[in-house]
Scaffold this active site. Structure first.
Site, PDB file in Angstrom:
ATOM      1  N   LYS A  55       3.853   1.098  10.182  1.00  0.00           N
ATOM      2  CA  LYS A  55       3.904   2.346   9.417  1.00  0.00           C
ATOM      3  C   LYS A  55       3.413   3.524  10.244  1.00  0.00           C
ATOM      4  CE  LYS A  55       3.553   0.464   4.733  1.00  0.00           C
ATOM      5  NZ  LYS A  55       2.728   0.366   3.512  1.00  0.00           N
ATOM      6  N   ARG A 112       5.913 -13.504   9.240  1.00  0.00           N
ATOM      7  CA  ARG A 112       6.491 -12.214   8.891  1.00  0.00           C
ATOM      8  C   ARG A 112       7.834 -12.042   9.585  1.00  0.00           C
ATOM      9  NH1 ARG A 112       2.878  -7.484  11.163  1.00  0.00           N
ATOM     10  NH2 ARG A 112       4.645  -6.303  10.337  1.00  0.00           N
ATOM     11  N   GLU A 148       0.864  -1.178   0.000  1.00  0.00           N
ATOM     12  CA  GLU A 148       0.000   0.000   0.000  1.00  0.00           C
ATOM     13  C   GLU A 148       0.901   1.229   0.000  1.00  0.00           C
ATOM     14  OE1 GLU A 148      -3.516   2.284   2.528  1.00  0.00           O
ATOM     15  OE2 GLU A 148      -2.687   0.410   3.294  1.00  0.00           O
TER      16      GLU A 148
END
Length: 588
Positions: free
Chosen positions: A304, A294, A59
């Site tokens: 973020k 992850r 994104e």
């Protein structure tokens, strides 16, 4: 697709899955029209020349970080290894947080890591916003088929009716409204006739499902916001959980690799694709989502939102601050693409979450740079050393290997003279036990130069040593027959004061003092390391030409890179990328 040579592949469960699918011919007859599209487009195609298709779907609401590097290396690497294509797709479905700046930065970093999105004559760079028309068409089809409805509850009311992990949800009062009515309201939403939050489109699945994600999730919400690519064309935007499977299917993705937090979303991913295939909007075989662990790295935050807070509140100097785990920050600090790829390769791929110590990343950089980085000497905490019996105004040439691992790199040249700079830590007025460097009466070798004996020192009015005196032994120069005539235990580095280059050195360290700064309810700002950047004025060997991005191993000190933004040959500014060995635990 990749300019990176693939190392010897290490088997993992994702490779096993791909190999099984290839052996069974699961995607052998999948049609591909050379561009993304629904069933009506793909039927015009031929069997896909790519054996598999993967994707990296960031994104564009921030800069990529080290966690993204694992996904990049995995998706592009697997596609490359199995003669497939990897798409770079921007999931730009949230107009309030996304910017062109982030798009450009992401493209830059993927290329910097050594990957691209070309396959044969395809340029597989895509945007979710390119599919808004298809998504809306699919949404109308779901409504007409009774699989979706327009809800008039507020977001808070929907949340309250959703239920819990132990209690089922409750049906919306509008769950059974006629399809024609929902379709009319959906079109009014699209046309901007309703305010934000007043209506939404929900999938009709099962409000009693044990998986909360299947309790009539929202597909579209109203957002009167300008999109960085489509402008004001749309005022309804798809939710990620709805857009994600649709994007994968439109692009003919065979293997959709996600991190473990999306595992609970997989039933909805499959439900969406199956319903659209039943409606002849998509073709089989459908994409398959598989999850992996992850990357969780100690002493950093990768959220973020938290990275943005660090930037906006001035705790760091921008997204490329060398203390951040962003790829832009790591590049500026001195990390190489090869080091990051090596780090990701060493991590492997598993199903179990774990936290990797920051030292593993640092060691990957050392292992990459050690064979190739030119050597040099820098003095970071300078103390003047005067060779009292060396003639004033005289000098003589010395040399050292440019890189001891690579004889073909040749030698670097510098000179020996009467006044030198040494590290302050290389002298002690009263030495501790087992201290073998300079102190009154002791002999040491000046590396690549002579053996000298300390004869005294000078202090200022504050009692600080400002100058050390020594005499050199003329027949002991390195590389001459007399070099071994006198045995010493100490060996220190130096630079000739007459030719040394002045430089600003930024000694970067870990940004946080705690290994898990944002675990639980901790205030991660409170865990910031106040000494994460120390600036010193240093003296460098004259061989150094500090062009932006150039890297050296400074002997005894570590690896340093000329800052990409601020360094020049006239005004060197160097960043410490990492020390020669891990000493974090010993120093804290």
């Amino acid at each position: 697709m990749s300019s990176v040579p693939s190392p010897g592949a290490v088997s993992n469960f994702l490779r096993t899955l791909i190999e099984k699918d290839l052996a069974e011919g699961r995607h052998a007859q999948k049609l591909w029209a050379g561009r993304p599209g629904p069933a009506s487009v793909q039927r015009q195609g031929t069997p896909d020349p790519a054996r598999i298709r993967t994707r990296f779907p960031p994104e564009p609401n921030g800069y990529l970080h080290i966690g993204h590097a694992k996904s990049i290396c995995l998706n592009f690497g697997l596609a490359n290894d199995y003669q497939g294509a990897c798409h770079l797709r921007f999931d730009d479905t949230n107009p309030e947080k996304e910017e062109q700046e982030y798009v450009d930065a992401i493209i830059d970093m993927v290329k910097w890591l050594g990957f691209d999105w070309k396959f044969q004559d395809e340029d597989n760079l895509y945007f979710a916003s390119d599919y808004f028309g298809y998504m809306y068409e699919f949404a109308e089809a779901l409504v007409q088929a009774g699989h979706a409805y327009v809800d008039e509850q507020s977001p808070d009311e929907i949340r309250a009716m959703r239920g819990t992990l132990t209690e089922p949800g409750k049906d919306s009062p509008w769950r059974d409204r006629p399809a024609e009515e929902s379709l009319q309201l959906l079109r009014e939403m699209r046309d901007g006739k309703h305010p934000n939050g007043s209506l939404c489109l929900r999938a009709r699945i099962d409000m009693a499902s044990p998986n909360i994600n299947m309790r009539d999730p929202v597909l579209y919400r109203i957002r009167h916001a300008t999109h960085h690519r489509t402008g004001d064309q749309w005022c309804i935007y798809p939710m990620y959980s709805w857009a994600h499977p649709v994007e994968d299917a439109l692009e003919g993705i065979t293997h959709s690799f996600c991190t473990l937090e999306f595992e609970d979303q997989r039933p909805f991913y499959n439900w969406i694709l199956e319903r659209l295939a039943e409606l002849d909007m998509l073709l089989h075989p459908l994409p398959q989502q598989t999850e992996f662990a992850r990357l969780n790295l100690s002493y950093v935050v990768t959220s973020k939102r938290k990275l943005l807070q660090l930037v906006r509140d001035g705790h760091v100097n921008g997204w490329d601050d060398p203390r951040l785990p962003t790829l832009a920050g790591l590049r500026r600090r001195g990390y190489t693409p090869a080091a990051i790829r090596l780090f990701c390769e060493r991590l492997g791929v598993t199903k179990a979450d774990s936290r990797i110590d920051y030292s593993v990343l640092e060691q990957a950089l050392r292992d990459d740079l050690d064979p190739i980085a030119p050597r040099a000497v820098a003095v970071l905490d300078p103390l003047k050393l005067v060779i009292t019996n060396y003639p004033e105004g005289s000098s003589e040439p010395c040399q050292a290997p440019a890189n001891p691992h690579n004889p073909e790199a040749g030698v670097r040249q510098f000179s020996f003279g009467r006044e030198l700079w040494i590290e302050r830590d290389d002298f002690r007025e009263e030495p501790p036990k087992k201290y073998f460097r300079l102190f009154p009466g002791n002999k040491v070798r000046l590396k690549y130069g002579y053996i000298v004996e300390c004869t005294g020192f000078v202090k200022n009015e504050a009692g600080e040593v400002i100058e050390v005196h020594a005499e050199y032994l003329p027949d002991t120069k390195s590389g001459t027959p007399g070099a071994d005539s006198v045995k010493v235990k100490g060996n220190i580095t130096w630079v000739n004061a007459a030719e040394a280059i002045s430089a600003e050195i930024r000694l970067y360290d870990r940004l946080f003092l705690e290994p898990h700064p944002d675990a639980g309810d901790q205030d991660f700002i409170a865990a910031l390391n106040p000494d994460s950047c120390q600036v010193v004025q240093a003296w460098l060997e004259p061989s150094i030409q500090a062009e932006p991005g150039a890297t050296w191993q400074f002997e005894r000190l570590g690896y340093f890179t000329a800052d990409r933004e601020e360094s020049s040959i006239e005004r060197p500014v160097l960043n410490r990328a990492t020390t020669l060995k891990d000493s974090w635990g010993k120093n804290k």
